[in-house]
Write a protein that holds these residues in place. Structure first.
Motif, PDB file in Angstrom:
ATOM      1  N   ARG A  14       0.478  -2.325  -5.006  1.00  0.00           N
ATOM      2  CA  ARG A  14      -0.725  -2.959  -5.540  1.00  0.00           C
ATOM      3  C   ARG A  14      -1.972  -2.146  -5.238  1.00  0.00           C
ATOM      4  O   ARG A  14      -2.980  -2.274  -5.924  1.00  0.00           O
ATOM      5  CB  ARG A  14      -0.881  -4.365  -4.959  1.00  0.00           C
ATOM      6  CG  ARG A  14       0.187  -5.352  -5.405  1.00  0.00           C
ATOM      7  CD  ARG A  14       0.008  -6.697  -4.713  1.00  0.00           C
ATOM      8  NE  ARG A  14      -1.361  -7.173  -4.848  1.00  0.00           N
ATOM      9  CZ  ARG A  14      -2.040  -7.807  -3.892  1.00  0.00           C
ATOM     10  NH1 ARG A  14      -1.491  -8.021  -2.714  1.00  0.00           N
ATOM     11  NH2 ARG A  14      -3.278  -8.218  -4.109  1.00  0.00           N
ATOM     12  N   PHE A  15      -1.892  -1.347  -4.184  1.00  0.00           N
ATOM     13  CA  PHE A  15      -3.036  -0.541  -3.748  1.00  0.00           C
ATOM     14  C   PHE A  15      -2.604   0.905  -3.559  1.00  0.00           C
ATOM     15  O   PHE A  15      -1.481   1.179  -3.146  1.00  0.00           O
ATOM     16  CB  PHE A  15      -3.579  -1.031  -2.393  1.00  0.00           C
ATOM     17  CG  PHE A  15      -4.094  -2.435  -2.381  1.00  0.00           C
ATOM     18  CD1 PHE A  15      -5.435  -2.719  -2.643  1.00  0.00           C
ATOM     19  CD2 PHE A  15      -3.235  -3.479  -2.064  1.00  0.00           C
ATOM     20  CE1 PHE A  15      -5.898  -4.019  -2.593  1.00  0.00           C
ATOM     21  CE2 PHE A  15      -3.699  -4.790  -2.024  1.00  0.00           C
ATOM     22  CZ  PHE A  15      -5.035  -5.067  -2.282  1.00  0.00           C
ATOM     23  N   ALA A  36       1.138   6.744   8.469  1.00  0.00           N
ATOM     24  CA  ALA A  36       2.481   6.231   8.176  1.00  0.00           C
ATOM     25  C   ALA A  36       2.765   4.935   8.907  1.00  0.00           C
ATOM     26  O   ALA A  36       3.510   4.073   8.403  1.00  0.00           O
ATOM     27  CB  ALA A  36       3.526   7.283   8.554  1.00  0.00           C
ATOM     28  N   ALA A  37       2.172   4.754  10.080  1.00  0.00           N
ATOM     29  CA  ALA A  37       2.403   3.541  10.866  1.00  0.00           C
ATOM     30  C   ALA A  37       1.715   2.317  10.286  1.00  0.00           C
ATOM     31  O   ALA A  37       1.993   1.194  10.701  1.00  0.00           O
ATOM     32  CB  ALA A  37       1.920   3.761  12.302  1.00  0.00           C
ATOM     33  N   GLN A  38       0.841   2.515   9.293  1.00  0.00           N
ATOM     34  CA  GLN A  38       0.025   1.403   8.817  1.00  0.00           C
ATOM     35  C   GLN A  38       0.243   1.031   7.350  1.00  0.00           C
ATOM     36  O   GLN A  38      -0.351   0.061   6.873  1.00  0.00           O
ATOM     37  CB  GLN A  38      -1.463   1.725   9.027  1.00  0.00           C
ATOM     38  CG  GLN A  38      -1.841   1.954  10.472  1.00  0.00           C
ATOM     39  CD  GLN A  38      -3.351   2.083  10.647  1.00  0.00           C
ATOM     40  OE1 GLN A  38      -4.126   1.300  10.121  1.00  0.00           O
ATOM     41  NE2 GLN A  38      -3.760   3.097  11.410  1.00  0.00           N
ATOM     42  N   VAL A  39       1.058   1.798   6.619  1.00  0.00           N
ATOM     43  CA  VAL A  39       1.223   1.552   5.187  1.00  0.00           C
ATOM     44  C   VAL A  39       2.696   1.428   4.829  1.00  0.00           C
ATOM     45  O   VAL A  39       3.578   1.767   5.620  1.00  0.00           O
ATOM     46  CB  VAL A  39       0.576   2.684   4.357  1.00  0.00           C
ATOM     47  CG1 VAL A  39      -0.915   2.768   4.631  1.00  0.00           C
ATOM     48  CG2 VAL A  39       1.244   4.034   4.650  1.00  0.00           C
ATOM     49  N   VAL A  85       0.824  -1.212   0.000  1.00  0.00           N
ATOM     50  CA  VAL A  85       0.000   0.000   0.000  1.00  0.00           C
ATOM     51  C   VAL A  85       0.856   1.258   0.000  1.00  0.00           C
ATOM     52  O   VAL A  85       1.748   1.411   0.834  1.00  0.00           O
ATOM     53  CB  VAL A  85      -0.924   0.038   1.240  1.00  0.00           C
ATOM     54  CG1 VAL A  85      -1.808   1.289   1.212  1.00  0.00           C
ATOM     55  CG2 VAL A  85      -1.773  -1.219   1.323  1.00  0.00           C
ATOM     56  N   VAL A  86       0.573   2.146  -0.939  1.00  0.00           N
ATOM     57  CA  VAL A  86       1.084   3.512  -0.878  1.00  0.00           C
ATOM     58  C   VAL A  86      -0.105   4.420  -0.599  1.00  0.00           C
ATOM     59  O   VAL A  86      -1.092   4.413  -1.344  1.00  0.00           O
ATOM     60  CB  VAL A  86       1.777   3.928  -2.188  1.00  0.00           C
ATOM     61  CG1 VAL A  86       2.040   5.433  -2.197  1.00  0.00           C
ATOM     62  CG2 VAL A  86       3.082   3.180  -2.361  1.00  0.00           C
ATOM     63  N   ALA A  87      -0.041   5.138   0.504  1.00  0.00           N
ATOM     64  CA  ALA A  87      -1.089   6.091   0.852  1.00  0.00           C
ATOM     65  C   ALA A  87      -0.666   7.483   0.408  1.00  0.00           C
ATOM     66  O   ALA A  87       0.514   7.850   0.513  1.00  0.00           O
ATOM     67  CB  ALA A  87      -1.357   6.079   2.356  1.00  0.00           C
ATOM     68  N   VAL A  88      -1.630   8.248  -0.098  1.00  0.00           N
ATOM     69  CA  VAL A  88      -1.358   9.619  -0.519  1.00  0.00           C
ATOM     70  C   VAL A  88      -2.368  10.528   0.168  1.00  0.00           C
ATOM     71  O   VAL A  88      -3.583  10.367  -0.004  1.00  0.00           O
ATOM     72  CB  VAL A  88      -1.442   9.776  -2.041  1.00  0.00           C
ATOM     73  CG1 VAL A  88      -1.197  11.229  -2.445  1.00  0.00           C
ATOM     74  CG2 VAL A  88      -0.426   8.853  -2.734  1.00  0.00           C
ATOM     75  N   ALA A  89      -1.867  11.452   0.966  1.00  0.00           N
ATOM     76  CA  ALA A  89      -2.710  12.430   1.649  1.00  0.00           C
ATOM     77  C   ALA A  89      -2.700  13.723   0.840  1.00  0.00           C
ATOM     78  O   ALA A  89      -1.640  14.326   0.630  1.00  0.00           O
ATOM     79  CB  ALA A  89      -2.202  12.683   3.064  1.00  0.00           C
ATOM     80  N   VAL A  90      -3.877  14.128   0.373  1.00  0.00           N
ATOM     81  CA  VAL A  90      -4.003  15.352  -0.416  1.00  0.00           C
ATOM     82  C   VAL A  90      -4.304  16.504   0.537  1.00  0.00           C
ATOM     83  O   VAL A  90      -5.258  16.450   1.314  1.00  0.00           O
ATOM     84  CB  VAL A  90      -5.113  15.215  -1.465  1.00  0.00           C
ATOM     85  CG1 VAL A  90      -5.225  16.503  -2.288  1.00  0.00           C
ATOM     86  CG2 VAL A  90      -4.836  14.028  -2.387  1.00  0.00           C
ATOM     87  N   THR A  91      -3.481  17.552   0.496  1.00  0.00           N
ATOM     88  CA  THR A  91      -3.641  18.664   1.421  1.00  0.00           C
ATOM     89  C   THR A  91      -3.822  19.986   0.697  1.00  0.00           C
ATOM     90  O   THR A  91      -3.333  20.182  -0.419  1.00  0.00           O
ATOM     91  CB  THR A  91      -2.422  18.788   2.367  1.00  0.00           C
ATOM     92  OG1 THR A  91      -1.236  19.040   1.592  1.00  0.00           O
ATOM     93  CG2 THR A  91      -2.228  17.516   3.176  1.00  0.00           C
ATOM     94  N   TYR A  92      -4.527  20.888   1.366  1.00  0.00           N
ATOM     95  CA  TYR A  92      -4.645  22.277   0.914  1.00  0.00           C
ATOM     96  C   TYR A  92      -4.945  23.126   2.144  1.00  0.00           C
ATOM     97  O   TYR A  92      -5.990  22.971   2.775  1.00  0.00           O
ATOM     98  CB  TYR A  92      -5.761  22.430  -0.113  1.00  0.00           C
ATOM     99  CG  TYR A  92      -5.930  23.868  -0.583  1.00  0.00           C
ATOM    100  CD1 TYR A  92      -4.994  24.442  -1.436  1.00  0.00           C
ATOM    101  CD2 TYR A  92      -7.014  24.635  -0.159  1.00  0.00           C
ATOM    102  CE1 TYR A  92      -5.130  25.759  -1.861  1.00  0.00           C
ATOM    103  CE2 TYR A  92      -7.155  25.946  -0.577  1.00  0.00           C
ATOM    104  CZ  TYR A  92      -6.213  26.502  -1.428  1.00  0.00           C
ATOM    105  OH  TYR A  92      -6.350  27.814  -1.843  1.00  0.00           O
ATOM    106  N   ARG A  93      -3.993  23.945   2.554  1.00  0.00           N
ATOM    107  CA  ARG A  93      -4.124  24.765   3.751  1.00  0.00           C
ATOM    108  C   ARG A  93      -4.553  23.925   4.955  1.00  0.00           C
ATOM    109  O   ARG A  93      -5.561  24.230   5.618  1.00  0.00           O
ATOM    110  CB  ARG A  93      -5.130  25.895   3.531  1.00  0.00           C
ATOM    111  CG  ARG A  93      -4.734  26.879   2.455  1.00  0.00           C
ATOM    112  CD  ARG A  93      -5.747  28.005   2.346  1.00  0.00           C
ATOM    113  NE  ARG A  93      -5.363  28.997   1.372  1.00  0.00           N
ATOM    114  CZ  ARG A  93      -6.060  30.089   1.086  1.00  0.00           C
ATOM    115  NH1 ARG A  93      -7.199  30.326   1.718  1.00  0.00           N
ATOM    116  NH2 ARG A  93      -5.646  30.944   0.181  1.00  0.00           N
TER     117      ARG A  93
END
Length: 307
Positions: A89-90, A30-33, A8-16
């Motif tokens: 894969r995810f 981060a602790a889970q992926v 798993v690669v997680a991507v957090a999208v941020t804006y302000r």
């Protein structure tokens, strides 16, 4: 082999983002992926510095700053590309205010493996609890005259017609089948529109009971006469929400049952926003303008704020 966090690669999208809250969001994820990337959608600098220079980003978390606000659709497509580049894969999509409970990703992966054994999988998503009201949000299947709302049984999962984007765990193969996210919608209904296409392509959408996430919806929680509550948004956000929902009414992948019950729901929302949520006149004008532009097929970023 069972899927693991390394897939798993997680991507957090941020804006302000809230600079204090985002740190906990990133630490929990981060602790889970296997890897976590922050995709910042052109947050402006404050006092000459970007928010990331003040927030303590967890070790190993990568920050990518976009030179312009891409909108959520384009950001999600970029997230998928990042996951592919890293051999995942995810891809897991995260908002800047979504807090994963411990073992959330493990539960999602376990149910993803179980469901993939039955047939093509579109996405699995957690149960989310609203951070302000404390209410556990139900999962949804579309129906007429009203959607059917229910909770997954403890330890189990349920077939659904819609998952919110934040917290969703999506096999990259699903994006090859259903296609990527609609960048023209920019922000609102991006996840809804993708779910429509995923279901139309025969992919499973699955809600998982034991995967939990704290998430906040709406800009403000307003109490109504008689003791009820409703979530409200800014006029500009109401414009985008209305524009994109009306646009979806005309698309081929949109379930007719959803459209049939969404039309009166939007009229009801227009009435509530005009009656109970300030600024009332601006809210009404924004929603009416959004309905007009959505019917005309207008897409892209929101227009300049108007009074």
């Amino acid at each position: 082999m069972p899927s693991t966090a390394a897939d798993v690669v997680a991507v957090a999208v941020t804006y302000r983002p809230d600079e204090e809250a985002i740190v906990e969001v990133l630490e929990r994820a981060a602790a889970q992926v296997g890897a976590l990337v922050v995709l910042d959608n052109d947050s402006p600098e404050v006092d000459g510095a970007h928010w990331s220079s003040r927030a303590v980003i967890p070790a190993g978390v990568e920050l990518q700053r976009e030179p312009r606000n891409l909108g959520l659709g384009a950001a999600y497509n970029r997230a998928a590309a990042i996951a592919r580049e890293r051999g995942a894969r995810f891809v897991m999509l995260l908002d800047q205010d979504s807090l994963l409970e411990p073992d959330c990703v493990d539960a999602l992966l376990r149910h993803a493996d179980q469901r993939s054994a039955r047939g093509p999988l579109g996405a699995v998503g957690p149960t989310f609890v609203d951070g302000r009201s404390g209410k556990r949000a139900p999962f949804v299947r579309f129906g007429f005259p009203l959607n059917r709302k229910f909770h997954a049984p403890p330890g189990g999962d349920v077939d659904v017609d819609f998952l919110i984007s934040s917290g969703s765990l999506i096999p990259l193969t699903a994006l090859e089948v259903a296609g990527g996210f609609d960048e023209g919608l920019f922000i609102d209904s991006v996840d809804m529109e993708w779910c429509f296409r995923a279901r139309a392509a025969g992919l499973q959408l699955v809600g998982v009971a034991d995967a939990r996430m704290l998430h906040t919806i709406g800009d403000e929680l307003v109490r109504l006469p008689g003791g009820g509550t409703m979530f409200v948004h800014s006029p500009l956000r109401l414009y985008m929400m209305t524009r994109n929902r009306v646009a979806l009414w005309r698309r081929s992948a949109t379930p007719r049952t959803w459209t049939a019950q969404d039309v009166p729901r939007m009229l009801f929302k227009l009435g509530r926003m005009t009656a109970f949520a300030a600024p009332r006149i601006r809210n009404a004008k924004a929603m009416l303008r959004g309905a007009r532009d959505g019917w005309r097929g207008k897409q892209g970023p929101p227009p300049p704020s108007r009074r």
